[in-house]
Design an enzyme around this catalytic site. Structure first.
Site, mmCIF file in Angstrom:
data_model
loop_
_atom_site.group_PDB
_atom_site.id
_atom_site.type_symbol
_atom_site.label_atom_id
_atom_site.label_comp_id
_atom_site.label_asym_id
_atom_site.label_seq_id
_atom_site.Cartn_x
_atom_site.Cartn_y
_atom_site.Cartn_z
ATOM 1 N N ALA A 136 -1.118 -23.392 -14.212
ATOM 2 C CA ALA A 136 -0.105 -22.334 -14.343
ATOM 3 C C ALA A 136 -0.305 -21.541 -15.632
ATOM 4 C CB ALA A 136 1.301 -22.944 -14.308
ATOM 5 N N GLN A 176 -1.436 -27.005 -16.652
ATOM 6 C CA GLN A 176 -2.558 -26.220 -17.185
ATOM 7 C C GLN A 176 -3.053 -25.118 -16.238
ATOM 8 O OE1 GLN A 176 -6.302 -27.816 -17.788
ATOM 9 N NE2 GLN A 176 -6.243 -29.290 -16.104
ATOM 10 N N ALA A 206 4.820 -25.315 -13.267
ATOM 11 C CA ALA A 206 4.665 -24.135 -14.134
ATOM 12 C C ALA A 206 4.409 -24.481 -15.590
ATOM 13 C CB ALA A 206 5.907 -23.249 -14.006
ATOM 14 N N ALA A 207 4.666 -25.745 -15.967
ATOM 15 C CA ALA A 207 4.369 -26.159 -17.343
ATOM 16 C C ALA A 207 2.960 -26.740 -17.454
ATOM 17 C CB ALA A 207 5.406 -27.183 -17.815
ATOM 18 N N GLN A 252 10.399 -29.760 -0.983
ATOM 19 C CA GLN A 252 10.127 -28.343 -1.241
ATOM 20 C C GLN A 252 10.068 -27.541 0.058
ATOM 21 O OE1 GLN A 252 6.888 -28.038 -4.089
ATOM 22 N NE2 GLN A 252 8.165 -28.961 -5.693
ATOM 23 N N ASP A 305 -13.393 -23.656 -3.967
ATOM 24 C CA ASP A 305 -14.641 -24.176 -3.398
ATOM 25 C C ASP A 305 -15.502 -23.017 -2.883
ATOM 26 O OD1 ASP A 305 -13.585 -26.971 -3.605
ATOM 27 O OD2 ASP A 305 -12.159 -26.175 -2.159
ATOM 28 N N HIS A 329 -10.052 -30.030 1.171
ATOM 29 C CA HIS A 329 -10.452 -29.733 -0.208
ATOM 30 C C HIS A 329 -10.792 -31.058 -0.899
ATOM 31 C CE1 HIS A 329 -10.486 -28.314 -4.290
ATOM 32 N NE2 HIS A 329 -9.524 -29.151 -4.608
ATOM 33 N N VAL A 341 -1.392 -25.715 -3.662
ATOM 34 C CA VAL A 341 -2.544 -26.012 -4.520
ATOM 35 C C VAL A 341 -2.570 -27.495 -4.895
ATOM 36 C CG1 VAL A 341 -3.664 -25.455 -6.715
ATOM 37 C CG2 VAL A 341 -2.471 -23.658 -5.438
ATOM 38 N N ASN A 388 -2.710 -31.325 -5.038
ATOM 39 C CA ASN A 388 -3.434 -32.233 -4.136
ATOM 40 C C ASN A 388 -2.589 -33.429 -3.681
ATOM 41 O OD1 ASN A 388 -5.940 -31.003 -3.756
ATOM 42 N ND2 ASN A 388 -6.502 -31.500 -5.864
HETATM 43 N N1 NAD Z 1 -6.727 -26.996 -4.217
HETATM 44 C C1 NAD Z 1 -7.486 -26.800 -5.279
HETATM 45 O O1 NAD Z 1 -8.522 -26.137 -5.202
HETATM 46 C C2 NAD Z 1 -7.129 -27.368 -6.623
HETATM 47 C C3 NAD Z 1 -7.929 -27.060 -7.735
HETATM 48 C C4 NAD Z 1 -7.582 -27.573 -8.977
HETATM 49 C C5 NAD Z 1 -6.468 -28.384 -9.094
HETATM 50 N N2 NAD Z 1 -5.712 -28.697 -8.009
HETATM 51 C C6 NAD Z 1 -4.502 -29.519 -8.099
HETATM 52 O O2 NAD Z 1 -3.478 -28.728 -8.707
HETATM 53 C C7 NAD Z 1 -2.503 -29.568 -9.272
HETATM 54 C C8 NAD Z 1 -2.092 -29.098 -10.660
HETATM 55 O O3 NAD Z 1 -3.182 -29.148 -11.553
HETATM 56 P P1 NAD Z 1 -2.964 -28.938 -13.113
HETATM 57 O O4 NAD Z 1 -4.308 -29.079 -13.730
HETATM 58 O O5 NAD Z 1 -2.177 -27.713 -13.384
HETATM 59 O O6 NAD Z 1 -2.102 -30.230 -13.445
HETATM 60 P P2 NAD Z 1 -1.103 -30.488 -14.656
HETATM 61 O O7 NAD Z 1 -0.860 -31.956 -14.678
HETATM 62 O O8 NAD Z 1 -1.577 -29.820 -15.902
HETATM 63 O O9 NAD Z 1 0.238 -29.754 -14.218
HETATM 64 C C9 NAD Z 1 0.986 -30.157 -13.119
HETATM 65 C C10 NAD Z 1 2.433 -29.809 -13.394
HETATM 66 O O10 NAD Z 1 3.171 -30.072 -12.191
HETATM 67 C C11 NAD Z 1 4.416 -30.593 -12.569
HETATM 68 N N3 NAD Z 1 5.050 -31.272 -11.431
HETATM 69 C C12 NAD Z 1 4.838 -32.522 -10.962
HETATM 70 N N4 NAD Z 1 5.656 -32.772 -9.938
HETATM 71 C C13 NAD Z 1 6.397 -31.669 -9.736
HETATM 72 C C14 NAD Z 1 7.423 -31.316 -8.821
HETATM 73 N N5 NAD Z 1 7.857 -32.183 -7.915
HETATM 74 N N6 NAD Z 1 7.963 -30.094 -8.887
HETATM 75 C C15 NAD Z 1 7.547 -29.211 -9.825
HETATM 76 N N7 NAD Z 1 6.590 -29.479 -10.732
HETATM 77 C C16 NAD Z 1 6.014 -30.701 -10.674
HETATM 78 C C17 NAD Z 1 4.080 -31.516 -13.742
HETATM 79 O O11 NAD Z 1 5.233 -31.822 -14.508
HETATM 80 C C18 NAD Z 1 3.075 -30.649 -14.500
HETATM 81 O O12 NAD Z 1 3.713 -29.797 -15.436
HETATM 82 C C19 NAD Z 1 -3.111 -30.977 -9.220
HETATM 83 O O13 NAD Z 1 -2.564 -31.634 -8.088
HETATM 84 C C20 NAD Z 1 -4.566 -30.715 -8.994
HETATM 85 O O14 NAD Z 1 -5.195 -31.799 -8.344
HETATM 86 C C21 NAD Z 1 -6.030 -28.187 -6.785
HETATM 87 C C1 NAG Z 2 -8.494 -34.665 1.205
HETATM 88 O O1 NAG Z 2 -8.636 -33.926 0.007
HETATM 89 C C2 NAG Z 2 -7.682 -34.205 -0.996
HETATM 90 C C3 NAG Z 2 -7.888 -33.236 -2.143
HETATM 91 O O2 NAG Z 2 -9.058 -33.482 -2.838
HETATM 92 C C4 NAG Z 2 -7.800 -35.650 -1.434
HETATM 93 O O3 NAG Z 2 -6.806 -35.942 -2.403
HETATM 94 C C5 NAG Z 2 -7.616 -36.525 -0.212
HETATM 95 O O4 NAG Z 2 -7.795 -37.877 -0.581
HETATM 96 C C6 NAG Z 2 -8.595 -36.157 0.898
HETATM 97 N N1 NAG Z 2 -8.253 -36.914 2.083
HETATM 98 C C7 NAG Z 2 -8.855 -38.046 2.438
HETATM 99 C C8 NAG Z 2 -8.288 -38.751 3.620
HETATM 100 O O5 NAG Z 2 -9.824 -38.486 1.823
#
Ligand code: NAD
Ligand code: NAG
Ligand code: NAG
Ligand code: NAG
Length: 350
Positions: free
Chosen positions: A34, A32, A29-30, A129, A176, A204, A146, A148
């Site tokens: 969020a 970007q 939640a802290a 979690q 996507d 993803h 969300v 990764n």
């Molecule tokens: N699935 C998708 O389409 C998609 C798209 C964009 C980003 N992402 C992923 O979303 C995630 C967050 O992205 P972001 O840009 O907000 O990153 P960010 O680094 O700005 O924020 C992540 C936050 O998660 C916190 N965090 C880490 N471990 C934690 C835990 N165990 N419990 C609670 N909080 C925890 C960190 O302290 C940080 O504040 C990344 O893993 C990114 O790869 C996924």
């Molecule tokens: C599947 O996608 C995630 C998210 O992008 C990535 O982190 C992961 O490495 C991918 N899995 C494999 C086996 O490549």
């Protein structure tokens, strides 16, 4: 006296017919994403304009001071639906009585970190979690992962919460999906909502398969197949696919930060559709549990499929014809997920 007061309270509540607040958790939640997401949830874009909300914000201990700043800003937005904001670094507080959980936080890749070590760290987070969901959340909670690797993290969370139905877990591929939709719309010179039924299959990642064989484009009031509207098969089979697959990396390269505004928008879209349903005749992409009987995808994966949603439950849109071109791409991304699952499960049992 107390009794009289509580009776009056019930009468007033009934008269105003206000819904009970729902509890929504956002982890990371802290971070970007969020920062863009919390405002749209708190103002009613996701769960409805009449639905009061208690927002629970979980992050790790070093981020608590930052989280305090986010709480202050949410208070300063003066949003009528936002009844309470609870910042915490404790899962027993964070996961209590949840109606919805949006798990954004995960372990990011650090310089020099091995893939396996990264996966191991994330398995540990999503095991904890998942166990917290099992112990503290409502059994009807809807979970969106969300962080990764989103598909595999989602699978681990689900396996760690055996008493919550598998159907209540999903991962985000809507970003996507939205990227694919917008690419086709721009190519045809129509608004994004004139394009429907694109599909993201699989993980993803850059092996995901953005598929427009079943997509339709509304061109001047007439629905046309995407292939006929675009009139450029080699683009659809080439650059279109790679643009969507590599879009995340392109945004990082340009912005020096990963997609956050568009990720937050996609999370809002995903959760709103889960709550209120998809339109008739439309499906959306969502990473969901593969039970082994859809499109020949192996079971026990979280795989992105076309789904439609009614009454807060999703169903895979089955029966679409799949040609050889699509088949190979759908299988390749499934194979990647099988491999990642097997490694993750070996960590889970340690
Ligand atoms: N699935 C998708 O389409 C998609 C798209 C964009 C980003 N992402 C992923 O979303 C995630 C967050 O992205 P972001 O840009 O907000 O990153 P960010 O680094 O700005 O924020 C992540 C936050 O998660 C916190 N965090 C880490 N471990 C934690 C835990 N165990 N419990 C609670 N909080 C925890 C960190 O302290 C940080 O504040 C990344 O893993 C990114 O790869 C996924
Ligand atoms: C599947 O996608 C995630 C998210 O992008 C990535 O982190 C992961 O490495 C991918 N899995 C494999 C086996 O490549
Ligand atoms: C909607 O779902 C609820 C809870 O799962 C169920 O009780 C209800 O019967 C369903 N309604 C319809 C119209 O399917
Ligand atoms: C599939 C889905 O989105 N939600 C289910 C979650 O679990 C409850 C029961 O615990 C079901 O009623 C929902 O349909």
């Amino acid at each position: 006296m107390l009794t009289l007061l509580s009776v009056m309270y019930i009468v007033v509540r009934a008269a105003s017919s206000e819904a009970d607040p729902i509890r929504v958790l956002v982890t990371g939640a802290a971070g970007q994403i969020a920062y863009s997401l919390l405002y749209s949830i708190a103002k009613g874009d996701v769960f409805g304009k009449d639905q009061p909300i208690i927002l629970v914000l979980l992050d790790i201990p070093p981020m608590l001071p930052v989280l305090d700043g986010v709480v202050m800003e949410l208070q300063d937005c003066a949003l009528p639906l936002l009844r309470e904001v609870i910042p915490t670094d404790k899962v027993e507080v964070g996961f209590k009585d949840l109606d919805a959980a949006i798990l954004v936080g995960s372990m990011p890749r650090k310089e020099g970190m091995e893939r396996k070590d990264l996966l191991k760290a994330n398995v540990a987070i999503f095991k904890t979690q998942g166990a917290a969901l099992e112990k503290y959340a409502k059994k009807t909670v809807r979970v969106l992962v969300v962080g990764n690797p989103a598909n595999t993290n989602c699978l681990i969370a689900s396996k760690s919460a055996p008493s919550i139905p598998k159907e209540n877990f999903s991962c985000l591929t809507r970003l996507d999906h939205n990227r694919a939709r917008s690419q086709v719309a721009m190519r045809c010179g129509v608004p994004a909502d004139a394009v429907k039924n694109v599909i993201i299959w699989g993980n993803h990642s850059s092996t995901q398969y953005p598929d427009v064989h079943h997509a339709m484009v509304n061109v001047h009031g007439k629905e046309v197949k995407a292939y006929d509207a675009v009139k450029d098969d080699s683009w659809l089979k080439g650059d279109f696919i790679s643009t969507v697959q590599l879009r995340g990396a392109a945004v990082i390269k340009a912005r020096k930060l990963s997609s956050a505004m568009s990720a937050a928008k996609a999370i809002s879209d995903h959760m709103r559709d889960w709550w209120f349903g998809t339109l008739d005749g439309e499906f959306m992409s969502m990473g969901v549990y593969a039970g082994g009987n859809s499109y020949g995808i192996p079971e026990d994966l979280i795989y992105s499929f076309p789904v439609h949603i009614k009454n807060k439950s999703w169903n895979i849109h089955d029966g679409l014809p799949v040609n050889d071109f699509s088949r190979a791409k759908m299988d390749a991304t499934a194979a990647e997920l099988v491999e990642e699952r097997d490694t993750a499960l070996s960590f889970l049992s340690q």
